[in-house]
Motif scaffolding. Structure first.
Motif, mmCIF file in Angstrom:
data_model
loop_
_atom_site.group_PDB
_atom_site.id
_atom_site.type_symbol
_atom_site.label_atom_id
_atom_site.label_comp_id
_atom_site.label_asym_id
_atom_site.label_seq_id
_atom_site.Cartn_x
_atom_site.Cartn_y
_atom_site.Cartn_z
ATOM 1 N N GLU A 104 0.841 -1.193 0.000
ATOM 2 C CA GLU A 104 0.000 0.000 0.000
ATOM 3 C C GLU A 104 0.880 1.248 0.000
ATOM 4 O O GLU A 104 0.992 1.939 1.006
ATOM 5 N N PRO A 105 1.533 1.536 -1.136
ATOM 6 C CA PRO A 105 2.440 2.684 -1.179
ATOM 7 C C PRO A 105 1.708 3.991 -0.931
ATOM 8 O O PRO A 105 0.598 4.215 -1.414
ATOM 9 N N SER A 106 2.323 4.841 -0.157
ATOM 10 C CA SER A 106 1.820 6.183 0.083
ATOM 11 C C SER A 106 3.017 7.028 0.449
ATOM 12 O O SER A 106 4.148 6.560 0.461
ATOM 13 N N GLY A 107 2.797 8.278 0.746
ATOM 14 C CA GLY A 107 3.905 9.152 1.094
ATOM 15 C C GLY A 107 3.495 10.594 0.942
ATOM 16 O O GLY A 107 2.338 10.899 0.596
ATOM 17 N N PRO A 108 4.409 11.525 1.193
ATOM 18 C CA PRO A 108 4.064 12.945 1.105
ATOM 19 C C PRO A 108 3.543 13.354 -0.270
ATOM 20 O O PRO A 108 2.733 14.269 -0.383
ATOM 21 N N ASP A 109 3.999 12.638 -1.328
ATOM 22 C CA ASP A 109 3.583 12.994 -2.685
ATOM 23 C C ASP A 109 2.302 12.288 -3.117
ATOM 24 O O ASP A 109 1.735 12.606 -4.163
ATOM 25 N N ARG A 110 1.823 11.350 -2.352
ATOM 26 C CA ARG A 110 0.569 10.651 -2.672
ATOM 27 C C ARG A 110 -0.117 10.201 -1.383
ATOM 28 O O ARG A 110 -0.202 9.016 -1.083
ATOM 29 N N PRO A 111 -0.617 11.169 -0.608
ATOM 30 C CA PRO A 111 -1.262 10.832 0.667
ATOM 31 C C PRO A 111 -2.581 10.094 0.458
ATOM 32 O O PRO A 111 -3.322 10.368 -0.488
ATOM 33 N N VAL A 112 -2.856 9.143 1.345
ATOM 34 C CA VAL A 112 -4.075 8.346 1.269
ATOM 35 C C VAL A 112 -4.680 8.226 2.663
ATOM 36 O O VAL A 112 -3.969 7.942 3.627
ATOM 37 N N ALA A 113 -5.975 8.446 2.768
ATOM 38 C CA ALA A 113 -6.694 8.250 4.031
ATOM 39 C C ALA A 113 -7.480 6.945 3.945
ATOM 40 O O ALA A 113 -8.180 6.706 2.957
ATOM 41 N N THR A 114 -7.365 6.103 4.965
ATOM 42 C CA THR A 114 -8.035 4.812 4.943
ATOM 43 C C THR A 114 -8.614 4.464 6.305
ATOM 44 O O THR A 114 -8.186 4.983 7.333
ATOM 45 N N SER A 115 -9.588 3.582 6.282
ATOM 46 C CA SER A 115 -10.036 2.859 7.467
ATOM 47 C C SER A 115 -9.915 1.382 7.147
ATOM 48 O O SER A 115 -10.211 0.957 6.025
ATOM 49 N N SER A 116 -9.446 0.592 8.105
ATOM 50 C CA SER A 116 -9.283 -0.830 7.821
ATOM 51 C C SER A 116 -9.521 -1.655 9.071
ATOM 52 O O SER A 116 -9.430 -1.147 10.198
ATOM 53 N N LEU A 117 -9.844 -2.902 8.854
ATOM 54 C CA LEU A 117 -9.980 -3.849 9.952
ATOM 55 C C LEU A 117 -9.334 -5.153 9.539
ATOM 56 O O LEU A 117 -9.210 -5.467 8.347
ATOM 57 N N ALA A 118 -8.892 -5.904 10.528
ATOM 58 C CA ALA A 118 -8.320 -7.225 10.307
ATOM 59 C C ALA A 118 -9.112 -8.225 11.125
ATOM 60 O O ALA A 118 -9.444 -7.964 12.284
ATOM 61 N N LEU A 119 -9.428 -9.370 10.543
ATOM 62 C CA LEU A 119 -10.220 -10.371 11.235
ATOM 63 C C LEU A 119 -9.741 -11.761 10.856
ATOM 64 O O LEU A 119 -9.148 -11.970 9.792
ATOM 65 N N GLY A 120 -9.987 -12.699 11.756
ATOM 66 C CA GLY A 120 -9.610 -14.085 11.526
ATOM 67 C C GLY A 120 -10.730 -15.027 11.936
ATOM 68 O O GLY A 120 -11.853 -14.602 12.225
ATOM 69 N N GLY A 121 -10.435 -16.312 11.958
ATOM 70 C CA GLY A 121 -11.454 -17.301 12.297
ATOM 71 C C GLY A 121 -12.544 -17.401 11.263
ATOM 72 O O GLY A 121 -13.688 -17.733 11.579
ATOM 73 N N LEU A 122 -12.197 -17.148 9.987
ATOM 74 C CA LEU A 122 -13.202 -17.112 8.926
ATOM 75 C C LEU A 122 -13.371 -18.480 8.279
ATOM 76 O O LEU A 122 -12.397 -19.133 7.899
ATOM 77 N N ALA A 123 -14.623 -18.884 8.149
ATOM 78 C CA ALA A 123 -14.958 -20.127 7.459
ATOM 79 C C ALA A 123 -16.117 -19.836 6.518
ATOM 80 O O ALA A 123 -17.278 -19.817 6.924
ATOM 81 N N VAL A 124 -15.787 -19.547 5.257
ATOM 82 C CA VAL A 124 -16.789 -19.259 4.232
ATOM 83 C C VAL A 124 -16.941 -20.499 3.356
ATOM 84 O O VAL A 124 -15.941 -21.033 2.860
ATOM 85 N N PRO A 125 -18.153 -20.991 3.171
ATOM 86 C CA PRO A 125 -18.349 -22.200 2.360
ATOM 87 C C PRO A 125 -17.704 -22.070 0.987
ATOM 88 O O PRO A 125 -17.877 -21.067 0.288
ATOM 89 N N GLY A 126 -16.935 -23.087 0.599
ATOM 90 C CA GLY A 126 -16.321 -23.110 -0.721
ATOM 91 C C GLY A 126 -14.989 -22.399 -0.825
ATOM 92 O O GLY A 126 -14.352 -22.455 -1.889
ATOM 93 N N LEU A 127 -14.546 -21.727 0.239
ATOM 94 C CA LEU A 127 -13.279 -21.000 0.205
ATOM 95 C C LEU A 127 -12.328 -21.581 1.243
ATOM 96 O O LEU A 127 -12.758 -22.172 2.233
ATOM 97 N N ARG A 128 -11.036 -21.383 1.028
ATOM 98 C CA ARG A 128 -10.078 -21.838 2.032
ATOM 99 C C ARG A 128 -10.217 -20.984 3.295
ATOM 100 O O ARG A 128 -10.793 -19.889 3.270
ATOM 101 N N GLU A 129 -9.679 -21.482 4.376
ATOM 102 C CA GLU A 129 -9.791 -20.818 5.668
ATOM 103 C C GLU A 129 -9.213 -19.404 5.607
ATOM 104 O O GLU A 129 -8.199 -19.153 4.963
ATOM 105 N N ASN A 130 -9.888 -18.482 6.275
ATOM 106 C CA ASN A 130 -9.467 -17.084 6.380
ATOM 107 C C ASN A 130 -9.346 -16.397 5.024
ATOM 108 O O ASN A 130 -8.352 -15.751 4.700
#
Length: 282
Positions: free
Chosen positions: A83-109
């Motif tokens: 996620e490159p950023s810096g003084p010449d390309r500032p970016v504002a974000t909100s993010s979350l990280a989560l685990g323990g995911l079990a979605v049918p048909g997909l690998r874990e997490n």
């Protein structure tokens, strides 16, 4: 008084088979993005990132994607992202990280399939709505309300699923040789090896390797290795109490001074400062 009613039975977002675990929430303004989160991956966590302002170009699995207000990114576990950023390309974000995911048909997490695009663009109304939920989630977590934060997570996941279902362009193309390059670097980035050794292992010439890596990821092979090392160091600084000298050794630096210099060049601050400023302290 105007009263609204629930019109359907509740179903877990993404068809989740069990309650996921919220790991962290972060909020970065454009000023703070002068210190970027460099190339990294998580073994057992998924990140869901909303770009709230600014512009950049993110690399997910080595593929470049434009990042601007309203873009919603999903980084599956074990997928390298930068996620490159810096003084010449500032970016504002909100993010979350989560685990323990079990979605049918997909690998874990994982939340999305291997062939799906990691990004979709939201409307302004959707962006505002999701950003508000992220803000409430962040406020509740920093206030110590972990239970409330976990329930807000489910609300966010419901919106993410809904918004992605209505978005255009969810197919991603895969470059097989580029994936071989990334797999090799992912397995060996903490070791010392030359461009020639890497080319020999992949059965190509160094010049072809350099061209293919640059075209697929935006970086030369050695630049890619450097960013993987620094990104992994950032993760260890944030999530462990390991001494900085040990972290340097784990990501391939025998000389701590050289590690400090490379880290500061890539991130804009020393490792010790990054550890102190990145994590919220109540």
């Amino acid at each position: 008084m105007i009263q609204c009613f629930v019109k359907k039975e509740y179903a877990a977002p993404f068809g989740l088979l069990c309650m996921p675990r919220l790991f962290s929430v972060s909020r970065t303004d454009e000023k703070a993005s002068a210190h970027p989160r460099v190339m990294h991956a998580h073994d057992d966590l998924v990140e869901v990132v909303l770009v709230r302002g600014g512009e950049s170009r993110y690399f997910v699995g080595g593929t470049p994607y434009d990042a601007r207000r309203g873009d919603l990114f999903i980084f599956n576990s074990r997928v390298v992202h930068d996620e490159p950023s810096g003084p010449d390309r500032p970016v504002a974000t909100s993010s979350l990280a989560l685990g323990g995911l079990a979605v049918p048909g997909l690998r874990e997490n994982t939340l999305i399939g291997e062939g799906e695009s990691p990004v979709c663009h939201l409307s302004e109304a959707q962006t505002v709505r999701l950003a508000r939920l992220y803000d409430v989630l962040y406020d509740e977590l920093t206030a110590g309300n972990d239970d409330g934060a976990h329930h807000l997570l489910m609300a966010i996941l419901s919106l993410v699923e809904q918004y992605r279902a209505g978005a255009d362009g969810c197919a991603a193309t895969e470059n097989v040789f580029a994936q071989r390059i990334k797999d090799y670097i992912g397995a060996h980035f903490a070791e010392e090896f030359s461009l020639q050794q890497m080319a020999d292992a992949l059965h190509v010439s160094p010049s072809y390797l350099s061209h293919a890596c640059k075209e697929a990821t935006g970086y030369s092979p050695l630049q890619y290795v450097l960013r993987r090392r620094i990104g992994e160091a950032q993760t260890l600084l944030i999530t462990t109490d390991l001494p900085i000298t040990r972290i340097a050794a784990q990501v391939g630096y025998d000389n701590p001074s050289h590690f400090n210099a490379q880290f500061a060049k890539a991130v804009g601050m020393a490792p010790r400062t990054f550890r102190r400023e990145y994590v919220y302290h109540a």
